[in-house]
Structure formats: C-alpha cells, structure tokens
Design an enzyme around this catalytic site. Structure first.
Site, PDB file in Angstrom:
ATOM      1  N   ASN A 105       0.841  -1.132  -0.061  1.00 22.33           N
ATOM      2  CA  ASN A 105       0.137   0.077  -0.012  1.00 22.33           C
ATOM      3  C   ASN A 105       0.942   1.052  -0.153  1.00 22.33           C
ATOM      4  O   ASN A 105       0.237   2.401  -0.756  1.00 22.33           O
ATOM      5  CB  ASN A 105      -0.822  -0.169   1.164  1.00 22.33           C
ATOM      6  CG  ASN A 105      -2.434  -0.915   0.753  1.00 22.33           C
ATOM      7  OD1 ASN A 105      -2.805  -0.657  -0.237  1.00 22.33           O
ATOM      8  ND2 ASN A 105      -2.489  -2.153   1.448  1.00 22.33           N
ATOM      9  N   VAL A 129      -9.532   6.119   2.113  1.00 22.01           N
ATOM     10  CA  VAL A 129     -10.647   5.071   2.532  1.00 22.01           C
ATOM     11  C   VAL A 129      -9.828   3.624   2.666  1.00 22.01           C
ATOM     12  O   VAL A 129      -9.997   3.123   3.548  1.00 22.01           O
ATOM     13  CB  VAL A 129     -11.855   5.009   1.753  1.00 22.01           C
ATOM     14  CG1 VAL A 129     -12.789   3.864   2.325  1.00 22.01           C
ATOM     15  CG2 VAL A 129     -12.882   6.289   1.717  1.00 22.01           C
ATOM     16  N   ASP A 159     -16.809   4.303  11.642  1.00 19.87           N
ATOM     17  CA  ASP A 159     -16.793   4.206  12.861  1.00 19.87           C
ATOM     18  C   ASP A 159     -17.733   5.093  13.806  1.00 19.87           C
ATOM     19  O   ASP A 159     -18.617   4.613  14.634  1.00 19.87           O
ATOM     20  CB  ASP A 159     -15.238   4.313  13.363  1.00 19.87           C
ATOM     21  CG  ASP A 159     -14.428   3.334  12.611  1.00 19.87           C
ATOM     22  OD1 ASP A 159     -14.660   2.300  12.473  1.00 19.87           O
ATOM     23  OD2 ASP A 159     -13.655   3.957  11.998  1.00 19.87           O
ATOM     24  N   HIS A 187      -8.027   4.093  12.533  1.00 18.25           N
ATOM     25  CA  HIS A 187      -9.106   3.130  11.937  1.00 18.25           C
ATOM     26  C   HIS A 187      -8.549   1.801  11.829  1.00 18.25           C
ATOM     27  O   HIS A 187      -8.354   1.173  10.780  1.00 18.25           O
ATOM     28  CB  HIS A 187      -9.548   3.633  10.553  1.00 18.25           C
ATOM     29  CG  HIS A 187     -10.555   2.577   9.690  1.00 18.25           C
ATOM     30  ND1 HIS A 187     -11.733   2.530  10.154  1.00 18.25           N
ATOM     31  CD2 HIS A 187     -10.565   1.846   8.804  1.00 18.25           C
ATOM     32  CE1 HIS A 187     -12.649   1.673   9.531  1.00 18.25           C
ATOM     33  NE2 HIS A 187     -11.422   1.095   8.860  1.00 18.25           N
TER      34      HIS A 187
HETATM   35  N1  NAD Z   1     -11.797   3.514   6.285  1.00 18.93           N
HETATM   36  C1  NAD Z   1     -12.878   2.651   6.457  1.00 18.93           C
HETATM   37  O1  NAD Z   1     -13.721   2.776   7.088  1.00 18.93           O
HETATM   38  C2  NAD Z   1     -13.122   1.649   5.465  1.00 18.93           C
HETATM   39  C3  NAD Z   1     -14.241   0.702   5.393  1.00 18.93           C
HETATM   40  C4  NAD Z   1     -14.463  -0.181   4.523  1.00 18.93           C
HETATM   41  C5  NAD Z   1     -13.593  -0.712   3.686  1.00 18.93           C
HETATM   42  N2  NAD Z   1     -12.196   0.169   3.690  1.00 18.93           N
HETATM   43  C6  NAD Z   1     -11.041  -0.256   2.530  1.00 18.93           C
HETATM   44  O2  NAD Z   1     -11.537   0.091   1.554  1.00 18.93           O
HETATM   45  C7  NAD Z   1     -10.688  -0.563   0.502  1.00 18.93           C
HETATM   46  C8  NAD Z   1     -11.735  -0.756  -0.667  1.00 18.93           C
HETATM   47  O3  NAD Z   1     -12.471  -1.796  -0.416  1.00 18.93           O
HETATM   48  P1  NAD Z   1     -13.661  -2.479  -1.212  1.00 18.93           P
HETATM   49  O4  NAD Z   1     -14.541  -3.292  -0.679  1.00 18.93           O
HETATM   50  O5  NAD Z   1     -14.308  -1.551  -2.282  1.00 18.93           O
HETATM   51  O6  NAD Z   1     -12.538  -3.407  -1.938  1.00 18.93           O
HETATM   52  P2  NAD Z   1     -12.738  -4.029  -3.415  1.00 18.93           P
HETATM   53  O7  NAD Z   1     -11.510  -5.173  -3.343  1.00 18.93           O
HETATM   54  O8  NAD Z   1     -14.103  -4.527  -3.648  1.00 18.93           O
HETATM   55  O9  NAD Z   1     -12.288  -2.845  -4.342  1.00 18.93           O
HETATM   56  C9  NAD Z   1     -11.035  -2.379  -4.437  1.00 18.93           C
HETATM   57  C10 NAD Z   1     -10.574  -2.038  -5.929  1.00 18.93           C
HETATM   58  O10 NAD Z   1      -9.457  -1.124  -5.820  1.00 18.93           O
HETATM   59  C11 NAD Z   1      -8.753  -1.390  -6.963  1.00 18.93           C
HETATM   60  N3  NAD Z   1      -7.357  -0.925  -6.777  1.00 18.93           N
HETATM   61  C12 NAD Z   1      -6.259  -1.865  -6.329  1.00 18.93           C
HETATM   62  N4  NAD Z   1      -5.225  -1.191  -6.341  1.00 18.93           N
HETATM   63  C13 NAD Z   1      -5.240   0.144  -7.022  1.00 18.93           C
HETATM   64  C14 NAD Z   1      -4.642   1.110  -7.529  1.00 18.93           C
HETATM   65  N5  NAD Z   1      -3.489   1.107  -7.189  1.00 18.93           N
HETATM   66  N6  NAD Z   1      -5.213   2.204  -8.222  1.00 18.93           N
HETATM   67  C15 NAD Z   1      -6.546   2.109  -8.215  1.00 18.93           C
HETATM   68  N7  NAD Z   1      -7.448   1.037  -7.914  1.00 18.93           N
HETATM   69  C16 NAD Z   1      -6.695  -0.077  -7.305  1.00 18.93           C
HETATM   70  C17 NAD Z   1      -8.837  -3.142  -7.478  1.00 18.93           C
HETATM   71  O11 NAD Z   1      -8.713  -3.352  -8.630  1.00 18.93           O
HETATM   72  C18 NAD Z   1     -10.414  -2.885  -6.768  1.00 18.93           C
HETATM   73  O12 NAD Z   1     -11.339  -2.767  -7.883  1.00 18.93           O
HETATM   74  C19 NAD Z   1     -10.112  -1.619   1.321  1.00 18.93           C
HETATM   75  O13 NAD Z   1      -8.892  -1.477   1.508  1.00 18.93           O
HETATM   76  C20 NAD Z   1     -10.905  -1.655   2.440  1.00 18.93           C
HETATM   77  O14 NAD Z   1     -10.071  -2.153   3.346  1.00 18.93           O
HETATM   78  C21 NAD Z   1     -12.229   1.097   4.625  1.00 18.93           C
END
Ligand code: NAD
Length: 333
Positions: A105, A129, A159, A187
């Site tokens: 990341n 996010v 949260d 988070h």
């Molecule tokens: N902060 C919060 O409260 C919170 C809450 C829920 C999920 N999340 C996080 O949000 C993120 C996304 O969740 P999701 O369920 O949509 O996941 P997901 O796997 O359905 O989608 C993630 C997308 O990001 C794309 N991706 C990966 N690397 C990339 C890059 N370098 N550039 C552009 N796109 C890229 C993937 O190809 C995929 O389409 C995860 O890291 C998850 O842990 C955060």
C-alpha cells in the site's frame, strides 16, 4: 448552474465504489446543483469491470453527471480534480504479513501522491478510505508537497456512524437524535469510540449520553467493543467487507468537509496530528473536528477521562509504529 467539478474515485471497479459513485453522482456530497465530471481510476486487470460501471452510470440517467472518465493512468485520473476519494488499495490476502500489506500500500499511495502533486488542483480535498487508511493518507500527503497537508484525511466516519447507531438503538431514538460521538486514533481495532462528549435528544431535550444512558460499564465495555469489531462482524455475516455503509460514510465525510458542520456539532476525521490530547505529532490521527469554509479545526479543551487517555495512548502508539514501518519501506525502495 455552476461549472462542473472533477471528482475522482479510485478502486472504481470495487464494491465500495459501486455504491459510492451513485451517491456522488446523485448530488449527495457536492449538492443538487453542482454538475460533476467523474474520474474512475482502477488497475489494468479491472478495465472490463470498469466498462460495465461506466455503462451503468450512463443508464442511471443522472442529471448532474456531465462526463465519466475511466482510466488506469493516475495522471489522467487525478488531472484537475477538486475532490479525491482514494478507495482502491491492496487487500490483505491469506498468509500475508502486516508488513507485506503495508509495503504494497505504501507503494500505491506514493504513486498516487506524486500524481496528485503533479496534476490535481492545489485545493483538492483528499479522503483516503483504502486500508490502512491513516498511514496511506500519511504516505500520500508526503508525496504531494505542493498540496497543503490539511487537504489530506483518512476516514473514521464509518466508525462514528456505527457508534452513533449503537447509541440510537440503545436509547430507542432516531439517529438524528445523537451527535458529537468521537472516534479517536487509528481506523483499526485500537480506535477509541468515545461517547463521553456526546449528546442525545430525549423527550425534546439534548442530554449528555453518559447521563441519559446511565451505564458506564456499557459505554466503556460493550459499546466500545461492538464498534471496534463491527467491520469483522459484517465480514462474518456477509462474507464480504462493509461496502454500502463505507460508501455512505465517505459521502458524509466529504459532504461535511465541503459544506461545514452545524454550530456546536463536531465530526471525526483522520487528520495530521498537532500533538493535541497527547497524540503523537505528524501521524494521521482521528480527532473531533469542526469545519468552516472547507477548513477543519481540531476541537480543543474537551475534558478527557483517565480511561480515555489510556486508550488514546494505545492507538497513538500503533499509528506511530505504522508510520515508522511505512517510512522504513520507503527508505528501502
Ligand atoms: N476506512 C474505512 O472505514 C473502510 C471501510 C471499509 C473498507 N475500507 C477499505 O476500502 C478499500 C476498498 O474496499 P472494497 O470493498 O471496495 O474493495 P474491493 O476489493 O471490492 O475494491 C478495491 C478496488 O481497488 C482497486 N485497486 C487496487 N489497487 C489499485 C490502485 N493502485 N489504483 C486504483 N485502484 C486500485 C482494485 O482493482 C479493486 O477494484 C479496502 O482497502 C478496504 O479495507 C475502509
């Protein structure tokens, strides 16, 4: 009608984006009279899925949506954007060490920070996010030195919303009758959901949540744990992580940043720490903030219990460790 603004969503082919894009394009964040050009950034293997999302957005026939720009090139994705939702990240896979996840990341958010620095509007508001959200935001900001640090934030609004919903359910009141609950720190499961400053509307009167609930064991025990572990509970039930609620929270976060908070009310955002409340400086730490004219300000001088102080130290230490690990990954590259 105003001129359209450009807004980017990364991870645009993923599950959070599937809800988020619709909410943004409906006008839920920037207003019902603000036309939009949506930039959809994802990675090359997702181009086919992205095409499907573009088709669906067209088929939604949304009045505010003037153009959609799907791309896998960060320099196109971030070009002239006024707001950025950085949702895409490397997910944790089975057998993956925390360090490997962080390392993957760090690389993504370095590239995105550099691209924002080069081509985004300097006043761009960036909401991270993708997890680990706080440290990803830290890395991104570091690689975008021409954009003010205050313009980078990490999402803890999900949260906060979860915590408010727990109190509303406990008190049997609508969600609009609960405010000023704070999420402190990271988070992650070390975050501290704090109802100590919160208010609840009961029988037409705003009261302190602590008094109205009258159950400290709950507020320091089950309430905190439920919020900390809610993400895992959703995964266990849905076999997929929170998406609809994460998208709604991302909208709430950016909406309040754009439009401001109501007098006397605050919201929680992960922002660069100035050391307030004994937190480590220069990590992205979630604080209560008030927002005016698109600028957030940490709410100062809130009375903090000894119990809360011990929780803040714990989550602050974790953020400091994550930051050090991220910096060591960057140094070794
Ligand atoms: N902060 C919060 O409260 C919170 C809450 C829920 C999920 N999340 C996080 O949000 C993120 C996304 O969740 P999701 O369920 O949509 O996941 P997901 O796997 O359905 O989608 C993630 C997308 O990001 C794309 N991706 C990966 N690397 C990339 C890059 N370098 N550039 C552009 N796109 C890229 C993937 O190809 C995929 O389409 C995860 O890291 C998850 O842990 C955060």
């Amino acid at each position: 009608m105003a001129e359209p603004i450009r807004v980017v969503v990364t991870g645009a082919a993923g599950q959070i984006a599937y809800s988020l894009l619709y909410m943004i394009a409906r006008g839920e964040v920037f207003g019902k009279d603000q036309p939009l050009i949506l930039h959809l950034l994802d990675i090359p293997p997702m181009v086919g899925v992205l095409e499907g999302v573009v088709m669906e957005l067209a088929d939604c026939a949304l009045p505010l949506l003037r153009q959609v720009v799907p791309t896998t090139d960060p320099l196109v994705g971030f070009k002239d954007v006024s707001a950025a939702f950085l949702v895409g990240a490397m997910p944790r896979k089975e057998g993956m060490e925390r360090k490997d996840l962080l390392s993957a990341n760090v690389k993504i958010f370095k590239v995105q920070g550099e691209a924002l620095d080069k081509v985004a509007k300097k006043e761009v508001k960036v909401l991270v996010v993708g997890n680990p959200a706080n440290t990803n935001a830290f890395v991104c900001a570091n690689y975008a030195p021409s954009i003010p640090r205050e313009n980078f934030s990490a999402m803890t609004r999900l949260d906060q919303n979860r915590a408010s919903a727990q109190i509303a359910t406990k008190m049997g009141v609508p969600i609009t009758s609960v405010n000023n609950i704070i999420i402190w720190g990271n988070h992650s499961s070390t975050q501290y959901p704090d109802a100590g400053q919160g208010k609840v509307l009961v029988n037409g009167q705003w009261k302190s949540i602590v008094e109205a609930v009258g159950d400290n064991a709950f507020l320091e025990g089950a309430f905190v744990e439920t919020v900390q572990k809610r993400g895992a509970a959703v995964i266990a039930a849905r076999k997929m992580s929170s998406a609809m609620s994460a998208a709604k929270a991302a909208c709430d976060h950016m909406h309040d940043w754009w439009n401001g908070t109501a007098p006397g009310q605050f919201v929680s955002m992960g922002v660069f720490s100035d050391g307030s409340y004994g937190s480590p400086k220069d990590v992205i730490f979630s604080f209560p903030v008030e927002i005016k004219n698109k600028q957030w300000k940490i709410v100062g001088n809130l009375p903090i219990s000894d119990f809360a102080k011990s929780k803040l130290i714990l989550t602050g230490n974790e953020l400091q460790e994550e930051k050090n690990e991220a910096l060591s990954v960057l140094d070794s590259n």
